[in-house]
Enzyme design. Structure first.
Site, PDB file in Angstrom:
ATOM      1  N   PRO A   2       0.412  -1.209  -0.092  1.00 45.93           N
ATOM      2  CA  PRO A   2       0.142   0.283  -0.280  1.00 45.93           C
ATOM      3  C   PRO A   2       1.194   1.796  -0.090  1.00 45.93           C
ATOM      4  O   PRO A   2       0.663   1.559   1.031  1.00 45.93           O
ATOM      5  CB  PRO A   2      -1.081   0.182   1.371  1.00 45.93           C
ATOM      6  N   GLU A   3       1.213   1.762  -1.289  1.00 45.09           N
ATOM      7  CA  GLU A   3       1.353   3.446  -1.824  1.00 45.09           C
ATOM      8  C   GLU A   3      -0.129   3.342  -2.287  1.00 45.09           C
ATOM      9  O   GLU A   3      -0.522   3.452  -2.206  1.00 45.09           O
ATOM     10  CB  GLU A   3       2.688   3.701  -2.600  1.00 45.09           C
ATOM     11  N   LYS A  59      -2.140   7.965   1.691  1.00 43.45           N
ATOM     12  CA  LYS A  59      -2.096   6.976   1.713  1.00 43.45           C
ATOM     13  C   LYS A  59      -3.000   6.149   2.795  1.00 43.45           C
ATOM     14  O   LYS A  59      -3.671   5.757   2.627  1.00 43.45           O
ATOM     15  CB  LYS A  59      -1.040   5.932   2.472  1.00 43.45           C
ATOM     16  N   ARG A 252      14.691   3.359   4.704  1.00 41.91           N
ATOM     17  CA  ARG A 252      14.154   2.718   4.507  1.00 41.91           C
ATOM     18  C   ARG A 252      15.803   1.753   3.602  1.00 41.91           C
ATOM     19  O   ARG A 252      16.525   2.519   3.098  1.00 41.91           O
ATOM     20  CB  ARG A 252      13.284   3.056   3.362  1.00 41.91           C
TER      21      ARG A 252
END
Length: 279
Positions: A2-3, A59, A252
């Site tokens: 989910p982006e 989002k 990240r």
DNA sequence: GCTCATGTTCCCCT
DNA sequence: CAGGGGAACATGAG
């Protein structure tokens, strides 16, 4: 998943299957993911009411039901699934279905393996903002001038900026890598060192990558996309064939091409290939 | 057992 | 205050 593109896919999915449907009740097998109401309060707010047209910001999926709005966030592993009543397929619920909106002729299931996502309820804008926190403009709706204004005065790295939901809403780790690869900009580049031409190029990359992703309902894995190769062991750049590099940027795992995405030596502190060099 | 994962948030530093 | 790093959160896959 989910982006922004994935959530846009969920929005369309909800609109296609559940819009106009009346909610009979909500089953809540996992109370943890119903974040700011009790199951009873959720029932009082939505039972007997219909899903109307869902929206999306970054989002977040915003699904109005009656007087209130459901706020859905999908964390790392959330998704929606519609199960038509009486159909063999999808009859059984999954163990990760956390919230189920039972309608007359089917049910909408909010599924989330890792439980980082959740469902909130908001009665008005004030309550919605309290839940989502401040969000920048949606990445799909930003124009050039706005993008310029957003970057102006920004001190940190470009990848961090793209992923900062308060600055721009909707871009996550994969999409930011995709955009930077497309724009030929190293993820650690300081925003302040980008000249006008490179900012322009970055905007074009953002705009095109987001627009194309939205059409697919996810970041595509086409020939000219980093997505296709980024998980390969010996991933090479789809553009020039150079072996891709991986490293920690903005907290990240970033993936970039050391040839296409060069870093000006003065622009940045060193990027370690791995974590934990210090103590 | 270990590492890593598409997100957010909190704490500690600079 | 702004921003970076790291850890934590919960769970599964390789």
């Amino acid at each position: 998943m989910p982006e922004l593109p994935d959530v846009e896919g969920f929005r369309r999915y909800l609109a296609h299957h559940a819009e106009g449907h009346r909610i009979e009740r909500v089953d809540v097998p996992d109370r943890m993911l119903l974040r700011n109401r009790s199951p009873r309060a959720l029932g009082r707010a939505v039972d007997g009411r219909r899903f109307t047209t869902p929206r999306r910001h970054g989002k977040w999926l915003l699904a109005p039901v009656g007087e209130t709005e459901l706020l859905l966030h999908f964390g790392m592993t959330g998704l929606l699934r519609w199960a038509e009543r009486g159909q063999e397929r999808g009859r059984e619920r999954d163990r990760h279905d956390r919230l189920i909106f039972v309608c007359e002729d089917g049910e909408l299931r909010y599924n989330d393996v890792r439980r980082f996502g959740g469902v909130w309820l908001a009665r008005d804008e004030r309550e919605r903002l309290a839940v989502t926190g401040p969000l920048g403009p949606d990445a799909a709706a930003i124009d050039r001038e706005q993008f310029e204004r957003l970057l102006a005065g920004r001190r940190g790295g470009i990848k961090a900026a793209l992923m900062d939901q308060r600055l721009i809403a909707g871009i996550g780790n994969l999409l930011s890598d995709e955009i930077l690869w497309r724009a030929c900009i190293h993820p650690s580049t300081r925003v302040a060192t980008l000249n006008r031409r490179r900012r322009e190029r970055l905007y074009e990359a953002l705009h095109s990558a987001v627009a194309e992703s939205i059409r697919y309902g996810r970041v595509p894995q086409g020939k000219r996309w980093l997505m296709r190769v980024r998980d390969d062991r010996q991933a090479t750049c789809p553009r020039c064939g150079t072996r891709l590099r991986r490293g920690r940027v903005a907290g990240r795992t970033a993936c970039w091409c050391p040839r296409c995405q060069r870093l000006a030596a003065h622009a940045v502190p060193p990027v370690s290939g791995r974590r934990g060099a210090s103590g």
